[in-house]
Design an enzyme around this catalytic site. Structure first.
Site, short mmCIF file in Angstrom:
data_model
loop_
_atom_site.label_atom_id
_atom_site.label_comp_id
_atom_site.label_asym_id
_atom_site.label_seq_id
_atom_site.Cartn_x
_atom_site.Cartn_y
_atom_site.Cartn_z
CB CYS A 282 1.56 -4.15 4.16
SG CYS A 282 2.28 -3.19 2.83
CE LYS B 294 -2.58 -3.49 4.73
NZ LYS B 294 -2.34 -3.24 3.29
CD GLU C 114 -0.12 -6.32 1.82
OE1 GLU C 114 0.86 -5.61 1.53
OE2 GLU C 114 -1.22 -5.84 2.16
O1 LIG Z 1 -3.96 -4.40 -3.07
C1 LIG Z 1 -3.32 -5.43 -3.21
O2 LIG Z 1 -3.37 -6.16 -4.21
C2 LIG Z 1 -2.40 -5.87 -2.16
N1 LIG Z 1 -2.27 -4.91 -1.12
C3 LIG Z 1 -1.30 -4.03 -1.12
O3 LIG Z 1 -0.45 -3.98 -1.99
C4 LIG Z 1 -1.31 -3.09 0.02
C5 LIG Z 1 -2.54 -2.29 -0.06
S1 LIG Z 1 -2.80 -1.49 -1.64
N2 LIG Z 1 -0.14 -2.28 0.00
C6 LIG Z 1 0.26 -1.59 1.04
O4 LIG Z 1 -0.32 -1.62 2.13
C7 LIG Z 1 1.50 -0.76 0.79
C8 LIG Z 1 1.86 0.13 1.95
C9 LIG Z 1 2.98 1.01 1.60
O5 LIG Z 1 3.61 0.90 0.58
C10 LIG Z 1 3.36 2.07 2.55
O6 LIG Z 1 2.85 2.10 3.70
O7 LIG Z 1 4.18 2.91 2.17
#
Ligand SMILES: O=C(O)CNC(=O)[C@H](CS)NC(=O)CCC(=O)C(=O)O
Length: 276
Positions: A153, A112, A40
């Site tokens: 993710c 996503k 990701e």
């Molecule tokens: O925002 C960004 O720059 C990139 N995107 C992410 O890092 C994404 C959304 S904040 N992270 C996750 O989905 C973590 C999920 C997770 O850690 C869980 O389900 O426990």
């Protein structure tokens, strides 16, 4: 089919991230990988919204996707960008995955669906929906002998997506990730293995790992799980590199024969009991 997952520590400089991706993809291809998945946010991990908006481009101009198309063709591989941020017309952003064929043709695009809007008890607070526009369709796509289900993710916590993909024919589920260190330590392996076991499908999850330039910490531990739940390959740390394993689709058929839970599923009601 030999499959690899690239583990990265993407930072705030798109060009540097592409250089890192390019090297690891070439390493895995030299090792015989015919399908390679990146994590990701391959092209950019940038928490600062202004800086993110200044760095991203519309799909047709994006450097990661452009590089991926030509790399796939040059190396004659399936190249799956686990995701990268893409500027949409309305000024919002898509957390977008893209699969390129060995001819360098875009074979699938997935935005996503589930936004990580979560407050962790270590004080980390995430509001993915403040910046990102969620997708509305799940995608499956044939890649050689595999039928891939695309996810990203946090989607891994929504088992219905994978069940729907499996029922539609997917035998390799994909969950490229940037899991937080905290939630990864508690949940990562169980979630990936559960999705594999309950659907009789392979799971391939390329991960971000380590302390990134934007200060976030991610869990790493990229993993490939077989349809019986066995871990075929795992990066047992948070460092950049790759893992590789041979995938044999008949193993999915076999697992579903041994435990035919996809076929044994039945409709049911939920009844709430009230006791005085
Ligand atoms: O925002 C960004 O720059 C990139 N995107 C992410 O890092 C994404 C959304 S904040 N992270 C996750 O989905 C973590 C999920 C997770 O850690 C869980 O389900 O426990």
């Amino acid at each position: 089919m030999r499959c690899a997952a690239i583990q990265m520590r993407s930072g705030i400089d798109v060009a540097a991230n592409i250089t890192a991706m390019d090297k690891l993809v070439r390493d895995a291809a030299a090792d015989g990988a015919q399908y390679i998945q990146t994590p990701e946010m391959t092209g950019l991990l940038q928490k600062d919204r202004k800086a993110l908006m200044a760095a991203i481009k519309p799909d047709q101009d994006d450097f990661v996707l452009g590089t991926a198309a030509s790399l796939a063709k040059e190396l004659n591989i399936w190249l799956h960008i686990g995701s990268t941020p893409i500027l949409l017309e309305d000024g919002k952003v898509a957390n977008r995955a893209a699969l390129f064929s060995p001819q360098g043709i875009r074979a699938a695009t997935y935005d996503k669906i589930h936004m990580f809007d979560v407050d962790l008890d270590n004080g980390e607070s995430w509001r993915e929906s403040a910046v990102y526009e969620p997708g509305e369709a799940t995608q499956i796509v044939q890649a050689g002998e595999m039928i891939l289900g695309l996810a990203i993710c946090y989607d891994v916590r929504f088992p219905n997506i994978f069940r729907d993909q499996a029922l539609a024919g997917a035998n390799v589920l994909t969950t490229p990730a940037a899991f937080t260190r905290q939630t990864g330590e508690a949940h990562w392996h169980v979630l990936q293995r559960a999705r594999a076991i309950e659907n009789g499908a392979y799971v391939i999850a390329a991960a971000q790992g380590g302390t990134h330039e934007d200060t976030r910490e991610t869990y790493g531990h990229s993993i490939i799980v077989d349809p019986w739940g066995a871990v075929l390959a795992e990066k047992t740390d948070d460092k950049p590199g790759y893992i590789i394993a041979d995938i044999d689709i008949s193993k999915s058929v076999e697992a579903r024969k041994k435990i035919p839970n996809l076929k044994n599923a039945r409709p049911y009601r939920v009844e709430t009991q009230h006791t005085e």
